[in-house]
Motif scaffolding. Sequence first.
Motif, mmCIF file in Angstrom:
data_model
loop_
_atom_site.group_PDB
_atom_site.id
_atom_site.type_symbol
_atom_site.label_atom_id
_atom_site.label_comp_id
_atom_site.label_asym_id
_atom_site.label_seq_id
_atom_site.Cartn_x
_atom_site.Cartn_y
_atom_site.Cartn_z
ATOM 1 N N ALA A 104 43.242 32.673 41.568
ATOM 2 C CA ALA A 104 43.640 33.245 40.805
ATOM 3 C C ALA A 104 45.613 33.057 40.663
ATOM 4 N N LEU A 105 46.194 32.356 41.581
ATOM 5 C CA LEU A 105 47.537 31.788 41.857
ATOM 6 C C LEU A 105 47.563 30.196 40.581
ATOM 7 N N ALA A 106 46.178 29.900 41.329
ATOM 8 C CA ALA A 106 46.315 28.412 39.718
ATOM 9 C C ALA A 106 45.905 29.065 38.516
ATOM 10 N N LEU A 107 45.503 29.602 38.355
ATOM 11 C CA LEU A 107 45.307 29.968 36.488
ATOM 12 C C LEU A 107 45.930 30.461 36.031
ATOM 13 N N GLU A 108 46.556 31.426 36.805
ATOM 14 C CA GLU A 108 47.883 32.683 36.457
ATOM 15 C C GLU A 108 48.970 31.740 35.174
ATOM 16 N N PRO A 109 49.041 30.471 35.164
ATOM 17 C CA PRO A 109 49.927 30.149 34.664
ATOM 18 C C PRO A 109 49.237 29.497 33.148
ATOM 19 N N LEU A 110 48.299 29.972 33.762
ATOM 20 C CA LEU A 110 46.931 28.463 32.124
ATOM 21 C C LEU A 110 46.562 29.170 31.927
ATOM 22 N N ALA A 111 45.920 30.752 31.992
ATOM 23 C CA ALA A 111 44.665 31.449 31.428
ATOM 24 C C ALA A 111 45.611 32.971 30.342
ATOM 25 N N ARG A 112 44.839 33.315 29.842
ATOM 26 C CA ARG A 112 45.083 34.271 28.954
ATOM 27 C C ARG A 112 45.811 35.641 30.195
ATOM 28 N N SER A 113 44.724 35.799 30.780
ATOM 29 C CA SER A 113 44.894 36.916 31.314
ATOM 30 C C SER A 113 44.020 36.064 32.494
ATOM 31 N N VAL A 114 44.322 37.124 33.880
ATOM 32 C CA VAL A 114 43.977 36.972 34.761
ATOM 33 C C VAL A 114 43.421 38.382 35.914
ATOM 34 N N THR A 115 42.512 39.023 36.008
ATOM 35 C CA THR A 115 41.886 40.319 36.418
ATOM 36 C C THR A 115 40.819 39.816 37.881
ATOM 37 N N LEU A 116 41.793 40.049 39.098
ATOM 38 C CA LEU A 116 41.116 39.768 40.533
ATOM 39 C C LEU A 116 40.328 41.593 40.782
ATOM 40 N N VAL A 117 39.099 41.201 40.783
ATOM 41 C CA VAL A 117 38.387 42.668 41.270
ATOM 42 C C VAL A 117 37.560 41.579 42.991
ATOM 43 N N HIS A 118 37.720 43.071 43.547
ATOM 44 C CA HIS A 118 37.883 42.958 44.794
ATOM 45 C C HIS A 118 36.937 44.818 45.470
ATOM 46 N N ARG A 119 35.806 44.948 45.878
ATOM 47 C CA ARG A 119 34.767 45.934 45.710
ATOM 48 C C ARG A 119 35.468 46.806 47.404
ATOM 49 N N ARG A 120 36.823 45.733 48.490
ATOM 50 C CA ARG A 120 37.200 46.565 48.759
ATOM 51 C C ARG A 120 38.619 46.936 48.519
ATOM 52 N N GLU A 121 40.069 47.612 49.791
ATOM 53 C CA GLU A 121 40.972 47.603 49.188
ATOM 54 C C GLU A 121 42.106 46.861 50.926
ATOM 55 N N ARG A 122 40.970 46.135 51.302
ATOM 56 C CA ARG A 122 41.398 44.432 51.726
ATOM 57 C C ARG A 122 41.075 43.803 51.901
ATOM 58 N N PHE A 123 41.592 42.868 51.953
ATOM 59 C CA PHE A 123 41.004 41.105 51.171
ATOM 60 C C PHE A 123 40.944 40.140 53.024
ATOM 61 N N ARG A 124 40.160 39.638 53.040
ATOM 62 C CA ARG A 124 40.257 38.459 53.525
ATOM 63 C C ARG A 124 41.133 37.996 53.383
ATOM 64 N N ALA A 125 41.762 37.335 52.359
ATOM 65 C CA ALA A 125 42.566 35.922 52.299
ATOM 66 C C ALA A 125 43.211 35.871 52.991
ATOM 67 N N HIS A 126 44.610 34.943 52.728
ATOM 68 C CA HIS A 126 45.878 35.420 54.245
ATOM 69 C C HIS A 126 47.212 35.629 53.217
ATOM 70 N N ALA A 127 47.240 36.939 54.102
ATOM 71 C CA ALA A 127 48.466 37.617 53.793
ATOM 72 C C ALA A 127 49.603 36.775 52.826
ATOM 73 N N ALA A 128 49.707 35.784 53.416
ATOM 74 C CA ALA A 128 51.206 34.967 51.928
ATOM 75 C C ALA A 128 50.454 34.866 50.817
ATOM 76 N N THR A 129 49.743 34.376 50.869
ATOM 77 C CA THR A 129 48.862 33.910 49.522
ATOM 78 C C THR A 129 48.691 36.002 48.289
ATOM 79 N N VAL A 130 48.059 36.757 48.987
ATOM 80 C CA VAL A 130 47.759 37.810 48.687
ATOM 81 C C VAL A 130 49.139 38.164 48.482
ATOM 82 N N ALA A 131 50.283 38.373 49.002
ATOM 83 C CA ALA A 131 51.401 38.874 48.722
ATOM 84 C C ALA A 131 51.674 37.837 47.355
ATOM 85 N N ARG A 132 51.683 36.221 47.105
ATOM 86 C CA ARG A 132 52.011 35.870 45.561
ATOM 87 C C ARG A 132 51.154 36.465 45.039
ATOM 88 N N VAL A 133 50.457 36.909 45.099
ATOM 89 C CA VAL A 133 49.098 36.952 43.806
ATOM 90 C C VAL A 133 49.379 39.354 42.924
#
Length: 322
Positions: free
Chosen positions: A164-193
């Motif tokens: 998501a971070l890598a594509l955000e400046p390149l793509a026309r749009s980026v949507t991230l869908v997750h089936r839960r409210e909590r994420f497994r990704a590193h908290a700092a990366t989540v905050a940047r997104v």
Amino acid sequence: MPEVDVAVIGAGPTGLFAAYYAGFRGLSVAVVDALPEAGGQITAMYPEKLILDVAGFPAVKGRDLVANLVAQAAPFQPRYLLGTRAEKLSHTDGQPVLGLAGGEQLTCGAVVVTGGLGSFTPRPLPVADSFTGTGIVYFVPEPAALADRDVLIVGGGDSAFDWALALEPLARSVTLVHRRERFRAHAATVARVQRSSVRIVVNAEVTRLHGDSAVTGAEITVKGAAPETLPVDTVVAALGFTADLGPIAEWGLRLDRRHILVDSAMATNLPRVFAAGDITEYPGKVRLIATGFGEAATAVNNAAVAIDPSAHLFPGHSSDAP
């Protein structure tokens, strides 16, 4: 095939550093990997990702780290057997013998297994089973290829948020869908997104893909709400991977599920067979590239003594070399 002092199984970062360190110790080395390129999971999955926890690099792209590791080992001329699977392990006169795909045999003074998670297969996107067109990917080796596209990323782990971070400046749009409210990704990366223009939709699933020969849209359904259709050119399914040790599981190594148990010398239960990196397990194990580098040096130094008992365990510092 000719005898080699050390055979390194796995050409990821840990294996490449083991190749350098074996050369530094004056040992001949062969690096065996089933993948066609050096770099392991970094090359296959996130070559453009910035890696932030390698000592001495405030940030380094995955592909650049791999290129530097290959260059570091190059003066010692390691032999790369890429696209080649190590299938069997036996011992002859106390020396390990690797049986390679195709029937070749490689006699070794010692073996260092650095196979990461083993072979890995992406978990499929369920809705993709009923879609016969193109536009569904599981890796993004070249983010620039998705420039000016509407991208839908499915998942909540590190890969999903990194892409998501890598594509955000390149793509026309980026949507991230997750089936839960909590994420497994590193908290700092989540905050940047979350601070970016990426739209994040939680408690949701992709329930249908639109298009004939290629994806043109995706239907996402949030729990308790009506489906919403988005324009989508590319779906990135970042749902994780299933790992398999493959033939290594049949070699007689002492295992903890899919990890190889080692002692403080990185030695396995088999003579002259060592392991390092994510594939290993011991009390307090931390799975980081940085950890793997130290384990590789430990494994190779102990392998050197196993090959030649008169050798010193500690070879001195590289800065002492002429």
